[in-house]
Design an enzyme around this catalytic site. Structure first.
Site, PDB file in Angstrom:
ATOM      1  N   GLN A 155      -0.497  -2.860  19.077  1.00  0.00           N
ATOM      2  CA  GLN A 155       0.705  -3.069  18.261  1.00  0.00           C
ATOM      3  C   GLN A 155       1.436  -4.355  18.670  1.00  0.00           C
ATOM      4  O   GLN A 155       1.908  -5.116  17.818  1.00  0.00           O
ATOM      5  CB  GLN A 155       1.632  -1.856  18.412  1.00  0.00           C
ATOM      6  CG  GLN A 155       2.674  -1.743  17.335  1.00  0.00           C
ATOM      7  CD  GLN A 155       3.599  -0.565  17.560  1.00  0.00           C
ATOM      8  OE1 GLN A 155       4.092  -0.356  18.668  1.00  0.00           O
ATOM      9  NE2 GLN A 155       3.853   0.203  16.519  1.00  0.00           N
TER      10      GLN A 155
ATOM     11  N   ASP B 230       3.335   6.702  11.179  1.00  0.00           N
ATOM     12  CA  ASP B 230       4.141   7.709  11.877  1.00  0.00           C
ATOM     13  C   ASP B 230       4.135   7.444  13.385  1.00  0.00           C
ATOM     14  O   ASP B 230       5.179   7.426  14.030  1.00  0.00           O
ATOM     15  CB  ASP B 230       3.576   9.116  11.609  1.00  0.00           C
ATOM     16  CG  ASP B 230       3.341   9.350  10.133  1.00  0.00           C
ATOM     17  OD1 ASP B 230       4.320   9.519   9.407  1.00  0.00           O
ATOM     18  OD2 ASP B 230       2.173   9.319   9.705  1.00  0.00           O
TER      19      ASP B 230
ATOM     20  N   TYR C 224      -1.291   4.858  10.455  1.00  0.00           N
ATOM     21  CA  TYR C 224      -0.673   4.589  11.763  1.00  0.00           C
ATOM     22  C   TYR C 224       0.845   4.445  11.715  1.00  0.00           C
ATOM     23  O   TYR C 224       1.464   4.115  12.722  1.00  0.00           O
ATOM     24  CB  TYR C 224      -1.286   3.317  12.361  1.00  0.00           C
ATOM     25  CG  TYR C 224      -2.747   3.484  12.626  1.00  0.00           C
ATOM     26  CD1 TYR C 224      -3.183   4.196  13.736  1.00  0.00           C
ATOM     27  CD2 TYR C 224      -3.699   2.995  11.739  1.00  0.00           C
ATOM     28  CE1 TYR C 224      -4.534   4.399  13.962  1.00  0.00           C
ATOM     29  CE2 TYR C 224      -5.050   3.198  11.958  1.00  0.00           C
ATOM     30  CZ  TYR C 224      -5.457   3.899  13.074  1.00  0.00           C
ATOM     31  OH  TYR C 224      -6.782   4.106  13.296  1.00  0.00           O
TER      32      TYR C 224
ATOM     33  N   ARG D 189       1.764  -3.371   4.931  1.00  0.00           N
ATOM     34  CA  ARG D 189       1.751  -2.133   4.145  1.00  0.00           C
ATOM     35  C   ARG D 189       2.676  -1.094   4.778  1.00  0.00           C
ATOM     36  O   ARG D 189       3.247  -1.322   5.850  1.00  0.00           O
ATOM     37  CB  ARG D 189       0.322  -1.605   4.049  1.00  0.00           C
ATOM     38  CG  ARG D 189      -0.193  -1.030   5.346  1.00  0.00           C
ATOM     39  CD  ARG D 189      -1.645  -0.565   5.244  1.00  0.00           C
ATOM     40  NE  ARG D 189      -1.920   0.456   6.237  1.00  0.00           N
ATOM     41  CZ  ARG D 189      -3.127   0.861   6.584  1.00  0.00           C
ATOM     42  NH1 ARG D 189      -4.191   0.316   6.030  1.00  0.00           N
ATOM     43  NH2 ARG D 189      -3.292   1.819   7.484  1.00  0.00           N
ATOM     44  N   GLY D 190       2.765   0.084   4.130  1.00  0.00           N
ATOM     45  CA  GLY D 190       3.398   1.250   4.742  1.00  0.00           C
ATOM     46  C   GLY D 190       4.849   1.041   5.100  1.00  0.00           C
ATOM     47  O   GLY D 190       5.660   0.605   4.282  1.00  0.00           O
ATOM     48  N   GLU D 191       5.178   1.307   6.364  1.00  0.00           N
ATOM     49  CA  GLU D 191       6.576   1.227   6.793  1.00  0.00           C
ATOM     50  C   GLU D 191       6.761   0.299   7.995  1.00  0.00           C
ATOM     51  O   GLU D 191       7.582  -0.610   7.978  1.00  0.00           O
ATOM     52  CB  GLU D 191       7.076   2.636   7.142  1.00  0.00           C
ATOM     53  CG  GLU D 191       8.483   2.632   7.718  1.00  0.00           C
ATOM     54  CD  GLU D 191       9.200   3.956   7.609  1.00  0.00           C
ATOM     55  OE1 GLU D 191       8.877   4.755   6.713  1.00  0.00           O
ATOM     56  OE2 GLU D 191      10.129   4.178   8.415  1.00  0.00           O
ATOM     57  N   ASP D 192       5.956   0.521   9.005  1.00  0.00           N
ATOM     58  CA  ASP D 192       6.229  -0.218  10.232  1.00  0.00           C
ATOM     59  C   ASP D 192       5.828  -1.688  10.146  1.00  0.00           C
ATOM     60  O   ASP D 192       6.603  -2.575  10.536  1.00  0.00           O
ATOM     61  CB  ASP D 192       5.519   0.453  11.412  1.00  0.00           C
ATOM     62  CG  ASP D 192       5.947  -0.161  12.721  1.00  0.00           C
ATOM     63  OD1 ASP D 192       7.152  -0.174  12.991  1.00  0.00           O
ATOM     64  OD2 ASP D 192       5.078  -0.679  13.449  1.00  0.00           O
ATOM     65  N   SER D 193       4.650  -1.974   9.606  1.00  0.00           N
ATOM     66  CA  SER D 193       4.250  -3.390   9.495  1.00  0.00           C
ATOM     67  C   SER D 193       5.138  -4.102   8.477  1.00  0.00           C
ATOM     68  O   SER D 193       5.394  -5.310   8.587  1.00  0.00           O
ATOM     69  CB  SER D 193       2.776  -3.530   9.124  1.00  0.00           C
ATOM     70  OG  SER D 193       2.474  -2.857   7.924  1.00  0.00           O
TER      71      SER D 193
ATOM     72  N   TYR E 131      -3.864  -1.320   1.835  1.00  0.00           N
ATOM     73  CA  TYR E 131      -4.704  -0.210   1.373  1.00  0.00           C
ATOM     74  C   TYR E 131      -5.755  -0.774   0.425  1.00  0.00           C
ATOM     75  O   TYR E 131      -5.720  -1.955   0.074  1.00  0.00           O
ATOM     76  CB  TYR E 131      -3.837   0.836   0.664  1.00  0.00           C
ATOM     77  CG  TYR E 131      -2.666   1.304   1.499  1.00  0.00           C
ATOM     78  CD1 TYR E 131      -2.877   2.018   2.677  1.00  0.00           C
ATOM     79  CD2 TYR E 131      -1.342   1.027   1.128  1.00  0.00           C
ATOM     80  CE1 TYR E 131      -1.814   2.432   3.465  1.00  0.00           C
ATOM     81  CE2 TYR E 131      -0.276   1.447   1.907  1.00  0.00           C
ATOM     82  CZ  TYR E 131      -0.517   2.144   3.074  1.00  0.00           C
ATOM     83  OH  TYR E 131       0.536   2.545   3.851  1.00  0.00           O
TER      84      TYR E 131
HETATM   85  O1  TRH Z   1      -0.706   2.721   8.679  1.00  0.00           O
HETATM   86  P1  TRH Z   1       0.276   2.676   7.585  1.00  0.00           P
HETATM   87  O2  TRH Z   1      -0.277   2.644   6.248  1.00  0.00           O
HETATM   88  O3  TRH Z   1       1.255   3.887   7.718  1.00  0.00           O
HETATM   89  C1  TRH Z   1       1.719   4.633   6.624  1.00  0.00           C
HETATM   90  C2  TRH Z   1       3.168   4.381   6.350  1.00  0.00           C
HETATM   91  O4  TRH Z   1       3.987   4.506   7.468  1.00  0.00           O
HETATM   92  C3  TRH Z   1       3.640   5.352   5.289  1.00  0.00           C
HETATM   93  O5  TRH Z   1       5.006   5.170   5.052  1.00  0.00           O
HETATM   94  C4  TRH Z   1       3.371   6.752   5.753  1.00  0.00           C
HETATM   95  O6  TRH Z   1       3.785   7.663   4.837  1.00  0.00           O
HETATM   96  C5  TRH Z   1       1.893   6.881   5.984  1.00  0.00           C
HETATM   97  O7  TRH Z   1       1.473   5.958   6.967  1.00  0.00           O
HETATM   98  C6  TRH Z   1       1.526   8.268   6.450  1.00  0.00           C
HETATM   99  O8  TRH Z   1       1.199   1.361   7.749  1.00  0.00           O
HETATM  100  P2  TRH Z   1       2.333   1.006   8.805  1.00  0.00           P
HETATM  101  O9  TRH Z   1       3.534   1.852   8.581  1.00  0.00           O
HETATM  102  O10 TRH Z   1       2.522  -0.417   8.717  1.00  0.00           O
HETATM  103  O11 TRH Z   1       1.734   1.358  10.217  1.00  0.00           O
HETATM  104  C7  TRH Z   1       0.718   0.625  10.814  1.00  0.00           C
HETATM  105  C8  TRH Z   1       0.918   0.565  12.310  1.00  0.00           C
HETATM  106  O12 TRH Z   1      -0.263   0.095  12.922  1.00  0.00           O
HETATM  107  C9  TRH Z   1       2.047  -0.377  12.716  1.00  0.00           C
HETATM  108  O13 TRH Z   1       2.763   0.181  13.796  1.00  0.00           O
HETATM  109  C10 TRH Z   1       1.304  -1.618  13.173  1.00  0.00           C
HETATM  110  C11 TRH Z   1       0.060  -1.007  13.757  1.00  0.00           C
HETATM  111  N1  TRH Z   1      -1.109  -1.897  13.817  1.00  0.00           N
HETATM  112  C12 TRH Z   1      -1.684  -2.168  15.040  1.00  0.00           C
HETATM  113  O14 TRH Z   1      -1.200  -1.678  16.074  1.00  0.00           O
HETATM  114  N2  TRH Z   1      -2.779  -2.985  15.083  1.00  0.00           N
HETATM  115  C13 TRH Z   1      -3.328  -3.549  13.985  1.00  0.00           C
HETATM  116  O15 TRH Z   1      -4.326  -4.294  14.082  1.00  0.00           O
HETATM  117  C14 TRH Z   1      -2.698  -3.279  12.722  1.00  0.00           C
HETATM  118  C15 TRH Z   1      -3.269  -3.900  11.486  1.00  0.00           C
HETATM  119  C16 TRH Z   1      -1.614  -2.445  12.681  1.00  0.00           C
END
Ligand code: TRH
Length: 376
Positions: free
Chosen positions: A254, A17, A15, A270-274, A193
């Site tokens: 979100q 991107d 999520y 994890r990832g970027e946004d969280s 993850y």
């Molecule tokens: O989902 P991610 O693992 O996304 C990853 C990273 O961005 C990584 O850099 C990229 O290369 C890959 O995807 C393809 O983790 P991230 O970045 O934290 O994104 C999660 C999103 O989901 C964030 O905007 C928060 C949102 N979210 C919700 O809306 N509700 C929820 O309950 C949770 C747990 C997260």
């Protein structure tokens, strides 16, 4: 008349991107009075983080942003004044041709992934010549004034501090998502993850006083299920073992997820946004970085740790680094939770200090708008 901005986003997996693109689109529309279209190849992923969305619509409008399904059958459309391709997703060839045909070509930006590595500062804002007389600029988010900064909406830190200072607001929010928190129990959010170190980490926690772990549904659920030894672990289930409570939550919107980070004493993200949101939450956290081939992600992890740990005492810095590395290398050597907890007052103060430092920099949306103005 407002300037037109187009943001293109392909959902690779997870999520991140969509999470970043949606926040950016929203902020550009709300705070910079821009006419923003967000082109998504996967509207269903958008509806997971923004449940008011409708996955069946090819065009819909939310929070001042026009959300378009980016279908593989591209239909000709006019181009915008500024075009952002998020994370090097490739624009439709017909769209690029239309950009090139404009009397005044648009500003074309590739929004890159976030990294604390030093080379980012040298590459931020550099152009690369494309065919058709077009240039594409690399735009890097980051942690220093030589980068584009981080996504941060206006007034965010103040809103977060008010929420954290208001016990009733916290309780009301938690109850709304089905969580009854006890005062003497630390609240920990878990979004990560797959991680083979999970059982040792949980065992270590059990030994360290009362913890209530909140887990939005996601990739870690199978590992939790086998830890608990139950057949199915789904949203709404609460599991207790001694001082440990594990509660599975539905995947939140979100906006609610942001509140969850504010409400918890400790966050695993994890990832970027969280990862960025945990920093704005001003609470200690562990970052599960997106794993890359040949452990390239560990270089990124260390680059961030080097910046983040500046100002921590030597002892706490060492504990913190060891804990993050152990988590990310999925080592089964137990994270020394008692030492992390012992360092918690210092870590908490440091988290707020880091948040203050980072929020003194320009935010990403503002930097993009400035970049466009300077380019004109
Ligand atoms: O989902 P991610 O693992 O996304 C990853 C990273 O961005 C990584 O850099 C990229 O290369 C890959 O995807 C393809 O983790 P991230 O970045 O934290 O994104 C999660 C999103 O989901 C964030 O905007 C928060 C949102 N979210 C919700 O809306 N509700 C929820 O309950 C949770 C747990 C997260």
């Amino acid at each position: 008349m407002s300037l037109r901005w187009d943001i293109f986003c392909k959902v690779i997996d997870n999520y991140g991107d969509i999470g970043v693109s949606w926040r950016l689109a929203r902020q550009l529309a709300a705070e910079h009075d821009l006419d923003v279209r967000l082109w998504l190849d996967d509207v269903t992923a958008f509806c997971r983080i923004y449940p008011e969305g409708d996955p069946t619509l090819s065009v819909q409008r939310h929070c001042g942003v026009a959300i378009h399904h980016w279908s593989i059958h591209w239909r000709a459309t006019d181009t915008a004044d500024v075009v952002i391709e998020a994370f090097a997703c490739e624009l439709p060839t017909q769209y690029i041709a239309t950009m090139a045909a404009r009397e005044r070509v648009p500003l074309w930006l590739n929004l890159e992934y976030l990294s604390a590595e030093g080379w980012v500062e040298g590459c931020h804002g550099l152009p690369s010549l494309q065919g058709n007389n077009l240039k594409k600029y690399f735009f890097f988010p980051g942690f220093s004034p030589q980068t584009g900064g981080l996504l941060r909406e206006s007034g965010l830190i103040l809103r977060r501090q008010e929420f954290q200072g208001n016990a009733q607001a916290r309780t009301d929010f938690l109850l709304r998502i089905g969580v009854e928190a006890h005062e003497d129990c630390r609240l920990i959010s878990l979004f990560c993850y797959e991680n083979s170190a999970l059982p040792t980490w949980l065992d270590g926690l059990v030994a360290e006083g009362a913890s209530h772990i909140l887990v939005p549904e996601g990739r870690i659920i199978p590992a939790l299920t086998s830890y608990i030894g139950e057949e199915v672990l789904q949203a709404g289930r609460i599991y207790r073992r001694g001082a440990l409570t594990i509660q599975v939550l539905p995947f939140l919107s979100q906006d609610d997820y942001d509140l969850l980070l504010w409400a918890c004493d400790f966050n695993i993200v994890r990832g970027e946004d969280s990862f960025v949101r945990a920093q704005w939450a001003g609470r200690p956290f562990i970052w599960h970085i997106y794993p890359q081939e040949e452990d390239a992600h560990l270089i990124k992890l260390d680059a961030f740790l080097a910046r983040y740990c500046e100002g921590l005492s030597e002892e706490s810095g060492a504990e913190f680094r060891a804990c993050w590395r152990a988590w990310n290398q999925c080592e089964n050597s137990p994270i020394d939770w008692s030492r992390i907890m012992g360092a918690r007052p210092e870590l908490a103060g440091h988290a707020e200090h880091w948040c203050g430092q980072q929020s003194a920099l320009e935010n990403l949306a503002y930097s993009l708008v400035q970049f466009h103005q300077n380019w004109l």
